[in-house]
Design a protein around this motif. Structure first.
Motif, PDB file in Angstrom:
ATOM      1  N   TYR A  88       0.797  -1.221   0.000  1.00 29.36           N
ATOM      2  CA  TYR A  88       0.000   0.000   0.000  1.00 29.36           C
ATOM      3  C   TYR A  88       0.830   1.272   0.000  1.00 29.36           C
ATOM      4  CZ  TYR A  88      -3.904  -3.068   0.773  1.00 29.36           C
ATOM      5  OH  TYR A  88      -4.848  -4.055   0.621  1.00 29.36           O
ATOM      6  N   PHE A  89       2.124   1.215   0.337  1.00 34.09           N
ATOM      7  CA  PHE A  89       2.953   2.413   0.279  1.00 34.09           C
ATOM      8  C   PHE A  89       4.368   2.112  -0.201  1.00 34.09           C
ATOM      9  CE2 PHE A  89       5.737   5.650   2.237  1.00 34.09           C
ATOM     10  CZ  PHE A  89       5.281   6.745   1.529  1.00 34.09           C
ATOM     11  N   ASN A 102       0.827  -3.722  -6.356  1.00 29.39           N
ATOM     12  CA  ASN A 102       1.606  -2.599  -5.860  1.00 29.39           C
ATOM     13  C   ASN A 102       0.804  -1.333  -6.096  1.00 29.39           C
ATOM     14  OD1 ASN A 102       3.723  -0.844  -5.055  1.00 29.39           O
ATOM     15  ND2 ASN A 102       4.368  -0.674  -7.189  1.00 29.39           N
ATOM     16  N   TYR A 103       0.506  -0.602  -5.014  1.00 29.52           N
ATOM     17  CA  TYR A 103      -0.290   0.609  -5.136  1.00 29.52           C
ATOM     18  C   TYR A 103       0.548   1.883  -5.047  1.00 29.52           C
ATOM     19  CZ  TYR A 103      -4.351  -2.376  -4.688  1.00 29.52           C
ATOM     20  OH  TYR A 103      -5.300  -3.342  -4.899  1.00 29.52           O
ATOM     21  N   PHE A 104       1.844   1.794  -4.661  1.00 26.83           N
ATOM     22  CA  PHE A 104       2.636   3.018  -4.604  1.00 26.83           C
ATOM     23  C   PHE A 104       4.067   2.791  -5.089  1.00 26.83           C
ATOM     24  CE2 PHE A 104       4.444   6.848  -2.508  1.00 26.83           C
ATOM     25  CZ  PHE A 104       3.691   7.775  -3.211  1.00 26.83           C
ATOM     26  N   GLY A 118       1.285   1.573  -9.173  1.00 22.77           N
ATOM     27  CA  GLY A 118       2.154   2.614  -8.655  1.00 22.77           C
ATOM     28  C   GLY A 118       3.419   2.703  -9.478  1.00 22.77           C
TER      29      GLY A 118
END
Length: 199
Positions: A88-89, A102-104, A118
């Motif tokens: 998340y980060f 993968n979001y970030f 991301g």
């Protein structure tokens, strides 16, 4: 120090190889504490059973691995070998990252993510079903790629680009372009399958 680094690399490689079926599924990574939904901190030594405090299926805020880490999700995760289903980060690894989503940011020498929404940054970046950005020496499967060799994305900036819609680089190859091989700039979009079926 060199011997210690080499030992860590070798041990993590053996641990990864021995647990390869387990690597793809964090639900099978058993820890000392079972059936927790969330923990603020996860500590892990490797992939074998009972080398993490909590089960791999536990969501966590921060995950730290000494040799390797296998976790369902984390906001921040750091480990030499980092396997995370949902980042998340920040997913940071000394050797490589393996993940489903993968979001970030995923940063490692080698990044492999099934769905990248991301940014992947490293020497080698691989993703499928991607809407994200990749920066590295070799990139495969992002929405936008910036690197030396880029393949299979919409926008590519690099020395050699292959199978991208918009390409800026020394040599570009796009089989859907009017001229498939072009230096400096190339553009081409796949033919619409419905239009091709009508003809």
């Amino acid at each position: 120090m060199k011997k210690l680094t080499l030992s860590v690399i070798i041990v993590s490689g053996f641990m990864l190889r021995a647990a390869l079926p387990q690597v793809s599924d964090a639900d099978t990574a058993r820890g000392w504490v079972a059936d927790w939904q969330f923990t603020p901190l996860q500590l892990a030594l490797g992939y074998f059973d009972r080398t993490q405090i909590f089960d791999g299926k536990t969501d966590c805020f921060a995950a730290l691995g000494v040799i390797a880490l296998c976790q369902k999700s984390a906001v921040v995760s750091v480990s030499p070998v980092n396997v995370l289903q949902n980042n998340y980060f920040l997913q940071k690894a000394v050797l490589f990252n393996l993940g489903r989503k993968n979001y970030f940011i995923a940063a490692a020498p080698v990044n492999f993510t099934y769905e990248n929404f991301g940014m992947q940054t490293g020497l080698i970046n691989v993703s499928f079903n991607s809407a994200g950005i990749q920066t590295g020496a070799v990139n495969f499967g992002g929405f936008m790629q910036i690197g030396l060799v880029n393949a299979a994305s919409k926008v590519q900036i690099g020395l050699f680009n292959k199978e991208g819609n918009i390409q800026i680089g020394l040599l570009n190859h796009n089989p859907d372009a009017l001229i498939p091989w072009m230096p400096f700039f190339n553009i081409g979009f796949p033919e619409d399958e419905t239009a091709a079926a009508k003809n």
